[in-house]
Design a protein around this motif. Structure first.
Motif, PDB file in Angstrom:
ATOM      1  N   UNK A 127       0.847  -1.192   0.000  1.00  0.00           N
ATOM      2  CA  UNK A 127       0.000   0.000   0.000  1.00  0.00           C
ATOM      3  C   UNK A 127       0.882   1.241   0.000  1.00  0.00           C
ATOM      4  N   UNK A 128       0.275   2.362  -0.336  1.00  0.00           N
ATOM      5  CA  UNK A 128       1.026   3.612  -0.408  1.00  0.00           C
ATOM      6  C   UNK A 128       1.426   4.099   0.982  1.00  0.00           C
ATOM      7  N   UNK A 129       2.595   4.673   1.018  1.00  0.00           N
ATOM      8  CA  UNK A 129       3.055   5.352   2.224  1.00  0.00           C
ATOM      9  C   UNK A 129       3.718   6.644   1.778  1.00  0.00           C
ATOM     10  N   UNK A 130       3.552   7.689   2.559  1.00  0.00           N
ATOM     11  CA  UNK A 130       4.092   8.989   2.173  1.00  0.00           C
ATOM     12  C   UNK A 130       5.604   9.045   2.355  1.00  0.00           C
ATOM     13  N   UNK A 131       6.274   9.501   1.306  1.00  0.00           N
ATOM     14  CA  UNK A 131       7.673   9.907   1.398  1.00  0.00           C
ATOM     15  C   UNK A 131       7.713  11.424   1.208  1.00  0.00           C
ATOM     16  N   UNK A 132       8.733  12.033   1.728  1.00  0.00           N
ATOM     17  CA  UNK A 132       8.817  13.495   1.719  1.00  0.00           C
ATOM     18  C   UNK A 132      10.073  13.910   0.951  1.00  0.00           C
ATOM     19  N   UNK A 133       9.865  14.690  -0.112  1.00  0.00           N
ATOM     20  CA  UNK A 133      10.973  15.084  -0.983  1.00  0.00           C
ATOM     21  C   UNK A 133      11.226  16.582  -0.819  1.00  0.00           C
ATOM     22  N   UNK A 134      12.425  16.894  -0.335  1.00  0.00           N
ATOM     23  CA  UNK A 134      12.827  18.296  -0.184  1.00  0.00           C
ATOM     24  C   UNK A 134      13.504  18.750  -1.468  1.00  0.00           C
ATOM     25  N   UNK A 135      13.137  19.941  -1.922  1.00  0.00           N
ATOM     26  CA  UNK A 135      13.720  20.462  -3.152  1.00  0.00           C
ATOM     27  C   UNK A 135      13.576  21.965  -3.229  1.00  0.00           C
ATOM     28  N   UNK A 136      13.909  22.510  -4.396  1.00  0.00           N
ATOM     29  CA  UNK A 136      13.883  23.959  -4.584  1.00  0.00           C
ATOM     30  C   UNK A 136      13.384  24.289  -5.975  1.00  0.00           C
ATOM     31  N   UNK A 137      12.938  25.517  -6.137  1.00  0.00           N
ATOM     32  CA  UNK A 137      12.719  26.126  -7.447  1.00  0.00           C
ATOM     33  C   UNK A 137      13.887  27.072  -7.671  1.00  0.00           C
ATOM     34  N   UNK A 138      14.813  26.743  -8.571  1.00  0.00           N
ATOM     35  CA  UNK A 138      16.022  27.568  -8.736  1.00  0.00           C
ATOM     36  C   UNK A 138      15.729  29.046  -8.953  1.00  0.00           C
ATOM     37  N   UNK A 139      14.657  29.363  -9.695  1.00  0.00           N
ATOM     38  CA  UNK A 139      14.356  30.767  -9.981  1.00  0.00           C
ATOM     39  C   UNK A 139      14.056  31.550  -8.706  1.00  0.00           C
ATOM     40  N   UNK A 140      13.542  30.865  -7.682  1.00  0.00           N
ATOM     41  CA  UNK A 140      13.192  31.553  -6.435  1.00  0.00           C
ATOM     42  C   UNK A 140      14.410  31.802  -5.546  1.00  0.00           C
ATOM     43  N   UNK A 141      15.504  31.090  -5.838  1.00  0.00           N
ATOM     44  CA  UNK A 141      16.668  31.203  -4.961  1.00  0.00           C
ATOM     45  C   UNK A 141      17.526  32.418  -5.265  1.00  0.00           C
ATOM     46  N   UNK A 142      17.529  32.847  -6.533  1.00  0.00           N
ATOM     47  CA  UNK A 142      18.380  33.974  -6.890  1.00  0.00           C
ATOM     48  C   UNK A 142      19.832  33.649  -6.627  1.00  0.00           C
ATOM     49  N   UNK A 143      20.505  34.544  -5.905  1.00  0.00           N
ATOM     50  CA  UNK A 143      21.918  34.318  -5.605  1.00  0.00           C
ATOM     51  C   UNK A 143      22.107  33.588  -4.278  1.00  0.00           C
ATOM     52  N   UNK A 144      21.026  33.002  -3.748  1.00  0.00           N
ATOM     53  CA  UNK A 144      21.098  32.319  -2.457  1.00  0.00           C
ATOM     54  C   UNK A 144      21.258  30.801  -2.601  1.00  0.00           C
ATOM     55  N   UNK A 145      21.473  30.310  -3.825  1.00  0.00           N
ATOM     56  CA  UNK A 145      21.523  28.860  -4.048  1.00  0.00           C
ATOM     57  C   UNK A 145      22.616  28.192  -3.214  1.00  0.00           C
ATOM     58  N   UNK A 146      23.807  28.800  -3.176  1.00  0.00           N
ATOM     59  CA  UNK A 146      24.903  28.177  -2.432  1.00  0.00           C
ATOM     60  C   UNK A 146      24.587  28.107  -0.952  1.00  0.00           C
ATOM     61  N   UNK A 147      23.998  29.179  -0.414  1.00  0.00           N
ATOM     62  CA  UNK A 147      23.653  29.181   1.014  1.00  0.00           C
ATOM     63  C   UNK A 147      22.625  28.098   1.327  1.00  0.00           C
ATOM     64  N   UNK A 148      21.582  28.019   0.504  1.00  0.00           N
ATOM     65  CA  UNK A 148      20.514  27.051   0.748  1.00  0.00           C
ATOM     66  C   UNK A 148      21.053  25.629   0.661  1.00  0.00           C
ATOM     67  N   UNK A 149      21.846  25.387  -0.344  1.00  0.00           N
ATOM     68  CA  UNK A 149      22.388  24.040  -0.528  1.00  0.00           C
ATOM     69  C   UNK A 149      23.359  23.680   0.591  1.00  0.00           C
ATOM     70  N   UNK A 150      24.149  24.627   1.045  1.00  0.00           N
ATOM     71  CA  UNK A 150      25.083  24.365   2.143  1.00  0.00           C
ATOM     72  C   UNK A 150      24.324  23.966   3.401  1.00  0.00           C
ATOM     73  N   UNK A 151      23.232  24.667   3.682  1.00  0.00           N
ATOM     74  CA  UNK A 151      22.438  24.334   4.873  1.00  0.00           C
ATOM     75  C   UNK A 151      21.776  22.964   4.722  1.00  0.00           C
ATOM     76  N   UNK A 152      21.272  22.663   3.528  1.00  0.00           N
ATOM     77  CA  UNK A 152      20.636  21.362   3.303  1.00  0.00           C
ATOM     78  C   UNK A 152      21.658  20.242   3.421  1.00  0.00           C
ATOM     79  N   UNK A 153      22.854  20.474   2.921  1.00  0.00           N
ATOM     80  CA  UNK A 153      23.911  19.478   3.022  1.00  0.00           C
ATOM     81  C   UNK A 153      24.262  19.192   4.475  1.00  0.00           C
ATOM     82  N   UNK A 154      24.299  20.230   5.287  1.00  0.00           N
ATOM     83  CA  UNK A 154      24.620  20.055   6.699  1.00  0.00           C
ATOM     84  C   UNK A 154      23.554  19.229   7.417  1.00  0.00           C
ATOM     85  N   UNK A 155      22.305  19.412   7.037  1.00  0.00           N
ATOM     86  CA  UNK A 155      21.204  18.687   7.682  1.00  0.00           C
ATOM     87  C   UNK A 155      21.141  17.235   7.222  1.00  0.00           C
ATOM     88  N   UNK A 156      21.418  16.990   5.939  1.00  0.00           N
ATOM     89  CA  UNK A 156      21.153  15.674   5.359  1.00  0.00           C
ATOM     90  C   UNK A 156      22.381  14.797   5.151  1.00  0.00           C
TER      91      UNK A 156
END
Length: 618
Positions: A163-192
């Motif tokens: 049966x189905x079970x929920x999985x949770x996928x974290x991601x981004x919309x690159x256009x919304x990040x602007x010049x913050x992509x490196x910061x966001x990815x660095x924080x996600x890397x630290x968490x995951x």
């Protein structure tokens, strides 16, 4: 092949390419400029490459570096295919191979480099079309991916066994990040724990307005990290139901988990963030079929609008498909019900005419490791196989045999549990077979040769090299060097078998032909590279018709003296004893053959409960 290995291969190729280019261009000409440009581009020495163009060095250097990022490329390789020169103008053609990583195929295309003389030196005439003929000013590369949803494992009626079970996928919309992509990815890397550079390259190579799946979580892990994810501005979480929660037989179907940095590196297959990974059972064995591979496109985008301009290449990826099994829900439910009240037991049911596995039920035993692949003493359950050899040698079911408490054959001592000391009963071979008198059965050792017993064991699949997509055990090969060894084999004391193997023995007597087991009907093999050639299986072996008729009569008598009388129609089989307080029931009713192994419990009673439950479900 993993990204790291492919990058190494590309580095080795670079040395070859450099030698080739240098060897080709010995004369003063545009060749030096062509060589330096392509070798610089390939080796990521963008300063060298840019210096051989007529463009602004910083602009060209950035364009070359951006191309690698936009394609999330592990490497570039080039081969010059032609050079022509007319006066101060020259044109070179080349073949490019771009490793897009993520286990995608190589992207191959043909390009063209215009060159001309500038102040007496040959220069590559710079424009974006140098990178690819269809790339124009104001455009960029991008890699657009579409992961396929996981397919289910299904039963013989094609209904999902999970049966189905929920999985949770974290991601981004690159256009919304602007010049913050490196910061966001660095924080996600630290968490995951995912590598920061890999996450960032996925973001930079994707279309800006598309949700880029970066990390997948199961529910418990997601709940643990949710506060940290919520604190990262720019991260969005998509809840995705996937068929990952197994129905019975759960350990055969197998477990699924979210992709982690460790499993991504270990698998090295078509998995990407957003995928789920089989960790056991059929989910693991058929992982590549169930996930398929991601559809990938190389495209060009308009830098201002982010809209796609052209599609340069598309890979559909291997289509993922369901795994079709032979499991029958009603039979599985009956097996689950029958073993539920036991301390420890395993029941395997097969279709008698096909060898297809209908159900695997266990209590405090593992469905794969024990029911399919367990190595248990056969005990007097092996007397079914031995009886085949004995009957072929002319032993009559009516022959009288003494059943003392103890007997010694060839120096080996046998004890009949439950028989009083000093008491010797006498009964027919059929009656001693039905009640599993060890001392009576062992006394027949001299009536057969070692070869007779070995041939009968092989004919019933014992020790034969059958193949299943999961671990299984067909039984130990007999080594019989003496009368004592033969007596032990007839009594099942030097033979190991699995519940699956003994269910197939019952099916052979019931149907008249031994057949290898079948669990999955499609795909034909777990390895996609092996399809469509199926795994080699032992050929079916017919049972001698006269022997089979006698064995059926003997097993009918055996079942009559056991509790295995539930359900509809006659039950055939025997209840047998083995070591460590283990009992067997091996038999059939109708077209369903079974083997039950129980510890500190009557296996015949389990069989009766099973047949009753199966009869009530029909």
């Amino acid at each position: 092949m993993t990204r790291a290995r492919r990058t190494l291969a590309a580095t080795v190729t670079l040395a070859v390419a450099s030698t080739m280019l240098t060897g080709c261009f010995e004369e003063p000409s545009p060749h030096d400029a062509l060589r330096d440009f392509l070798v610089g581009w390939q080796s990521e020495d963008y300063e060298l490459a840019a210096g051989r163009t007529d463009g602004d060095v910083a602009t060209v250097r950035k364009a070359l570096a951006d191309a690698k990022l936009e394609l999330d490329a592990a490497s570039f390789r080039f081969k010059v295919t032609g050079v022509s020169t007319t006066g101060a103008e020259s044109k070179a053609t080349f073949h490019a191979e771009v490793d897009l990583g993520e286990n995608n195929p190589l992207w191959e295309y043909d390009g063209m480099l215009p060159l001309h003389l500038v102040g007496g030196a040959w220069k590559v005439r710079w424009s974006p079309s140098v990178l690819h003929p269809q790339l124009k000013e104001g455009q960029r590369f991008a890699v657009d991916t579409e992961p396929n949803a996981r397919q289910p494992v299904v039963d013989r009626a094609r209904d999902a066994l999970q049966s189905d079970r929920d999985l949770y996928v974290a991601g981004v919309y690159p256009a919304k990040l602007g010049d913050q992509a490196e910061r966001v990815v660095a924080q996600l890397s630290e968490v995951t724990g995912y590598a920061q550079d890999r996450l960032l390259s996925r973001v930079r190579s994707s279309p800006p307005d598309k949700f880029v799946q970066l990390v997948t979580f199961g529910r418990s892990r997601y709940e643990a990290v949710k506060p940290k994810l919520d604190a990262i501005a720019g991260i969005e979480v998509d809840r995705q139901p996937q068929p990952v929660s197994p129905d019975p037989p759960r350990q055969i179907v197998g477990m699924v988990s979210a992709l982690t940095p460790e499993t991504e590196q270990k698998l090295g297959g078509p998995q990407r963030a957003g995928d789920s990974v089989g960790t056991s059972g059929l989910q693991q064995a058929y992982q590549d079929y169930l996930t398929g591979s991601t559809e990938t496109k190389v495209v060009t985008l308009d830098l201002k609008t982010g809209e796609q301009v052209a599609e340069l290449k598309r890979w559909a990826g291997r289509q993922n498909v369901p795994v079709e099994t032979t499991i029958d829900r009603a039979t599985q439910a009956a097996a689950e019900q029958a073993v539920a009240g036991t301390p420890s037991s395993a029941l395997v049911a097969v279709q008698r005419d096909t060898g297809e596995i209908l159900a695997v039920g266990t209590k405090n035993l593992h469905q794969e490791r024990d029911a399919l692949a367990g190595k248990f003493p056969a005990g007097t359950a092996f007397s079914i196989v031995a009886a085949d050899a004995l009957l072929k040698k002319g032993v009559s079911p009516k022959q009288r045999l003494a059943c003392p408490q103890e007997r010694t054959v060839g120096g080996a001592k046998f004890v009949q549990v439950g028989q009083a000391a000093g008491v010797t009963t006498s009964a027919s071979f059929q009656e001693n077979f039905a009640k599993g008198c060890v001392t009576a059965l062992a006394s027949l050792a001299r009536r057969v040769t070692a070869d007779d017993l070995i041939k009968s064991a092989q004919a019933f699949g014992v020790g034969q090299p059958w193949r299943l997509p999961l671990k299984s055990f067909s039984g130990s090969r007999l080594k019989l060097d003496s009368d004592a060894d033969k007596a032990k084999a007839i009594a099942g004391q030097n033979v190991q078998v699995s519940p699956l193997g003994m269910a197939l023995v019952a099916a052979a007597v019931a149907s008249g032909t031994w057949r290898p087991p079948v669990l999955v009907t499609n795909p034909k093999a777990p390895d996609p590279a092996a399809e469509p050639t199926p795994a080699i299986q032992p050929a079916p072996v017919p049972v001698d018709p006269e022997v089979r008729a006698t064995l059926q009569t003997m097993m009918r008598a055996g079942a009559a003296s056991t509790p295995a009388q539930g359900g509809k129609g006659r039950v055939y089989g025997i209840t047998a004893t083995a070591a460590d307080q283990q009992t067997w029931f091996v038999g059939w009713q109708g077209d369903v053959a079974i083997a039950v192994l129980a510890k500190n419990h009557d296996a015949g009673a389990v069989a009766g409960d099973f047949f009753a439950a199966l009869g009530n479900s029909s």
